[in-house]
Design a protein around this motif. Structure first.
Motif: not given
Length: 120
Positions: A70-75, A86-89, A95-96
């Motif tokens: 987990v983390g923060s990406l594009q706010g 791949q990154h999921f909100s 999916c970003l």
């Protein structure tokens, strides 16, 4: 007596899926909910401390999202899928990197010592 034009929203059916003590800070645990694996993430210190998303990675088909970082990406708070990264909100499941991929998201809450997910 005056009736409002607003539609009456049904109350969610909250189901206990685990205990708050089962959660691991800044990580996911996987629970079984009505025939589906759900990844529950606990992020203490955030405005919303718990999130619940589908554990099945839509790209690989493997049940691994609960093992993601987990983390923060594009706010946005996200989980990175372990296999293809791949990154999921955590809030919306989108999916970003690929709008064609999405995780199902469940309403979740801490209620005393229990973690509850809304079903139905």
């Amino acid at each position: 007596m005056t009736l409002s034009n607003a539609a009456v929203q049904p109350q969610p059916n909250w189901q206990a899926v685990c205990q708050a003590d089962d959660l691991v800070a800044d990580s996911g645990v996987v629970v079984w909910l009505e025939g589906a694996q759900v990844a529950v993430f606990y992020l203490p210190g955030q405005e919303q401390a718990v999130y619940a998303v589908d554990n099945r990675d839509p790209r690989s088909g493997a049940n691994v999202i609960g093992r993601g970082l987990v983390g923060s990406l594009q706010g946005e708070l996200v989980v990175a899928a372990p296999l293809y990264k791949q990154h999921f909100s955590l809030a919306s499941g989108r999916c970003l990197e690929d709008e064609g991929q999405r995780l199902r998201v469940w309403p979740v809450r801490l209620n005393g010592g229990a973690v509850e997910v809304a079903v139905g």
